[in-house]
Scaffold this active site. Structure first.
Site, PDB file in Angstrom:
ATOM      1  N   HIS A   1      56.015  56.028  39.316  1.00 50.63           N
ATOM      2  CA  HIS A   1      55.776  54.722  39.930  1.00 50.63           C
ATOM      3  C   HIS A   1      55.136  53.826  38.882  1.00 50.63           C
ATOM      4  O   HIS A   1      54.005  54.064  38.465  1.00 50.63           O
ATOM      5  CB  HIS A   1      54.853  54.851  41.155  1.00 50.63           C
ATOM      6  CG  HIS A   1      55.432  55.737  42.213  1.00 50.63           C
ATOM      7  ND1 HIS A   1      56.215  55.247  43.237  1.00 50.63           N
ATOM      8  CD2 HIS A   1      55.390  57.077  42.373  1.00 50.63           C
ATOM      9  CE1 HIS A   1      56.611  56.261  43.990  1.00 50.63           C
ATOM     10  NE2 HIS A   1      56.128  57.382  43.486  1.00 50.63           N
ATOM     11  N   LEU A   2      55.863  52.824  38.458  1.00 54.37           N
ATOM     12  CA  LEU A   2      55.332  51.909  37.431  1.00 54.37           C
ATOM     13  C   LEU A   2      54.772  50.629  38.038  1.00 54.37           C
ATOM     14  O   LEU A   2      54.208  49.814  37.328  1.00 54.37           O
ATOM     15  CB  LEU A   2      56.424  51.569  36.404  1.00 54.37           C
ATOM     16  CG  LEU A   2      56.911  52.737  35.540  1.00 54.37           C
ATOM     17  CD1 LEU A   2      57.962  52.248  34.540  1.00 54.37           C
ATOM     18  CD2 LEU A   2      55.771  53.427  34.808  1.00 54.37           C
ATOM     19  N   ARG A   3      54.948  50.450  39.348  1.00 46.10           N
ATOM     20  CA  ARG A   3      54.408  49.267  40.042  1.00 46.10           C
ATOM     21  C   ARG A   3      55.034  47.986  39.479  1.00 46.10           C
ATOM     22  O   ARG A   3      56.115  47.975  38.944  1.00 46.10           O
ATOM     23  CB  ARG A   3      52.878  49.217  39.968  1.00 46.10           C
ATOM     24  CG  ARG A   3      52.154  50.507  40.354  1.00 46.10           C
ATOM     25  CD  ARG A   3      52.548  51.039  41.710  1.00 46.10           C
ATOM     26  NE  ARG A   3      51.634  52.087  42.174  1.00 46.10           N
ATOM     27  CZ  ARG A   3      51.911  52.942  43.137  1.00 46.10           C
ATOM     28  NH1 ARG A   3      53.087  52.903  43.755  1.00 46.10           N
ATOM     29  NH2 ARG A   3      51.036  53.843  43.516  1.00 46.10           N
TER      30      ARG A   3
ATOM     31  N   ASN B   1      59.526  51.693  45.350  1.00 43.57           N
ATOM     32  CA  ASN B   1      58.698  51.297  46.509  1.00 43.57           C
ATOM     33  C   ASN B   1      57.722  50.173  46.158  1.00 43.57           C
ATOM     34  O   ASN B   1      56.518  50.315  46.296  1.00 43.57           O
ATOM     35  CB  ASN B   1      57.962  52.505  47.094  1.00 43.57           C
ATOM     36  CG  ASN B   1      57.063  53.207  46.087  1.00 43.57           C
ATOM     37  OD1 ASN B   1      57.333  53.198  44.894  1.00 43.57           O
ATOM     38  ND2 ASN B   1      56.006  53.819  46.579  1.00 43.57           N
TER      39      ASN B   1
ATOM     40  N   ALA C   1      47.067  56.882  48.665  1.00 42.19           N
ATOM     41  CA  ALA C   1      47.584  58.154  48.153  1.00 42.19           C
ATOM     42  C   ALA C   1      48.225  57.932  46.799  1.00 42.19           C
ATOM     43  O   ALA C   1      49.049  57.035  46.634  1.00 42.19           O
ATOM     44  CB  ALA C   1      48.614  58.714  49.126  1.00 42.19           C
TER      45      ALA C   1
ATOM     46  N   LEU D   1      50.406  62.120  48.065  1.00 42.55           N
ATOM     47  CA  LEU D   1      51.375  62.570  49.060  1.00 42.55           C
ATOM     48  C   LEU D   1      52.666  62.978  48.368  1.00 42.55           C
ATOM     49  O   LEU D   1      53.121  62.247  47.498  1.00 42.55           O
ATOM     50  CB  LEU D   1      51.674  61.450  50.074  1.00 42.55           C
ATOM     51  CG  LEU D   1      50.541  61.162  51.069  1.00 42.55           C
ATOM     52  CD1 LEU D   1      50.887  59.944  51.920  1.00 42.55           C
ATOM     53  CD2 LEU D   1      50.281  62.371  51.977  1.00 42.55           C
TER      54      LEU D   1
ATOM     55  N   ASP E   1      55.418  61.901  39.300  1.00 46.46           N
ATOM     56  CA  ASP E   1      54.947  61.138  40.464  1.00 46.46           C
ATOM     57  C   ASP E   1      53.667  60.377  40.126  1.00 46.46           C
ATOM     58  O   ASP E   1      52.836  60.150  41.015  1.00 46.46           O
ATOM     59  CB  ASP E   1      54.763  62.026  41.698  1.00 46.46           C
ATOM     60  CG  ASP E   1      54.670  61.215  42.994  1.00 46.46           C
ATOM     61  OD1 ASP E   1      55.145  60.065  43.003  1.00 46.46           O
ATOM     62  OD2 ASP E   1      54.120  61.726  43.974  1.00 46.46           O
TER      63      ASP E   1
ATOM     64  N   HIS F   1      46.636  53.562  41.399  1.00 41.47           N
ATOM     65  CA  HIS F   1      46.015  52.614  42.326  1.00 41.47           C
ATOM     66  C   HIS F   1      44.684  52.194  41.718  1.00 41.47           C
ATOM     67  O   HIS F   1      43.963  53.045  41.176  1.00 41.47           O
ATOM     68  CB  HIS F   1      45.742  53.266  43.693  1.00 41.47           C
ATOM     69  CG  HIS F   1      46.953  53.583  44.494  1.00 41.47           C
ATOM     70  ND1 HIS F   1      47.632  52.640  45.241  1.00 41.47           N
ATOM     71  CD2 HIS F   1      47.613  54.744  44.662  1.00 41.47           C
ATOM     72  CE1 HIS F   1      48.659  53.223  45.847  1.00 41.47           C
ATOM     73  NE2 HIS F   1      48.681  54.494  45.514  1.00 41.47           N
TER      74      HIS F   1
HETATM   75 ZN   LIG Z   1      56.496  59.231  44.273  1.00 38.33          ZN
END
Ligand SMILES: [Zn+2]
Length: 340
Positions: free
Chosen positions: A16-18, A42, A264, A220, A248, A252
């Site tokens: 996840h690189l945001r 996401n 999470a 998660l 993963d 945050h």
């Molecule tokens: Zn993920």
């Protein structure tokens, strides 16, 4: 004893690189360790169209120093309304490497996810036809199901029927955390594989809950009992081509983790390889590390293996308490391997 290991350049098959400032902060860490990464979609709003995928790819490339040779692989976010044509076009145009199934409300940013796999069966049939992999966050989200049981139950309720219904579809069961998941993947046909994170090799649920609640160990799917950790670790180090590296890494800001309802996600990108290799070393499986980190993933996806190499050696890597506004995995620890 092996003190130095040179392997083909690895890839991260789940990160996840945001977006925005966080993207600029974290993307270079992934690009320093990996040649390619499957970048999860996401965002808010999620990446659902070819145009959004192309634009996100451009923002990622712009966030990475030109000296780093890194290729982001973009993923479409499936919703109940996803159009099969849009997926096929994105795949044909080289924008979408894969598509991600988040059961609605399973994790960060999954409010738009799929409420029932039956709703996207036409899309999945099309993906099977064109060889586009389906990446799955494998947890049921029913309120009556205990959080520690959600992955195992997903296999029975959704994954096993899906594999039976679409035997040609390439499926990656993402970030597996249970003995049941490791066994299911090992027993499944060759078109079913799994990614494994560094945290699920190193921690069980005690890391989160013993001696006080530790929000930075919360992700998660949540870490499970010790026997699950050992089963996942055995899968990772088994040499089976069905298991490969996917961090993963999910950053945050610290105030959103240390909160009454903390987010999470574990940010492991800066020292991911040092973390993984420590586990392989402890298990006497250094000879299988290159397969897990650099070969099984591209072979499953049908992509070329990377050409360059990376060398790791025994030596202290001190993990800082903070990296910017994010607490990294292994914060304050010293790992026994370093990148040369
Ligand atoms: Zn993920």
């Amino acid at each position: 004893m092996t003190d130095r290991l040179t392997i083909r350049r690895p890839d991260d098959w789940h990160v996840h690189l945001r977006d925005g400032a966080m993207l600029a902060h974290v993307a270079p860490y992934t690009a320093r360790q990996f040649a390619r990464a499957i970048v999860m979609p996401n965002l808010s709003p999620p990446v659902t169209t070819v145009a959004e995928g192309r634009a996100y790819r451009e923002r990622i490339v712009a966030a990475i120093p030109a000296a780093l040779d890194f290729t982001p692989l973009i993923v479409a976010y499936l919703t109940d309304g996803t159009d099969a044509e849009e997926m096929a076009r994105g795949h044909a145009e080289g924008v979408f490497t894969a598509a991600k199934l988040y059961p609605a409300h399973a994790t960060t940013g999954s409010a738009h996810g799929v409420t029932d796999v039956a709703n996207i069966m036409g899309v999945l049939e099309r993906m099977a036809d064109i060889g586009m992999p389906l990446l799955i966050h494998g947890e049921v989200t029913d309120h009556d199901v205990d959080i520690f049981d959600r992955e195992a139950l997903f296999i029975d309720r959704t994954l096993a029927p899906l594999v039976a219904r679409l035997p040609e579809l390439k499926i990656v069961f993402e970030h597996i955390t249970t003995a049941e998941a490791a066994q299911f993947v090992a027993d499944a046909p060759a078109n079913v594989a799994a990614t494994i994170t560094p945290q699920h090799l190193h921690i069980n649920r005690n890391a989160m809950l013993v001696g006080g609640i530790r929000p930075h160990a919360y992700c998660l799917p949540v870490a499970k009992r010790e026997h699950h950790r050992l089963a996942v670790r055995a899968a990772a180090t088994s040499g089976s081509p069905k298991f490969f590296l996917g961090t993963d890494s999910a950053p945050h800001a610290v105030h959103t983790k240390e909160a009454p309802c903390g987010c999470a996600g574990i940010f492991n990108a800066p020292f991911a390889l040092e973390s993984y290799i420590a586990a392989f070393d402890e298990d006497g499986a250094l000879d299988r590390f290159e397969g897990f980190a650099s070969e099984h993933g591209p072979r499953f996806y049908g992509l070329p293996l990377n050409q360059g190499t990376i060398t790791l050696e025994r030596g202290a890597t001190v993990v800082p308490d903070r990296i910017g506004d994010v607490v990294p995995f292994h914060a304050g620890e010293t790992l026994g391997w370093r990148i040369v």
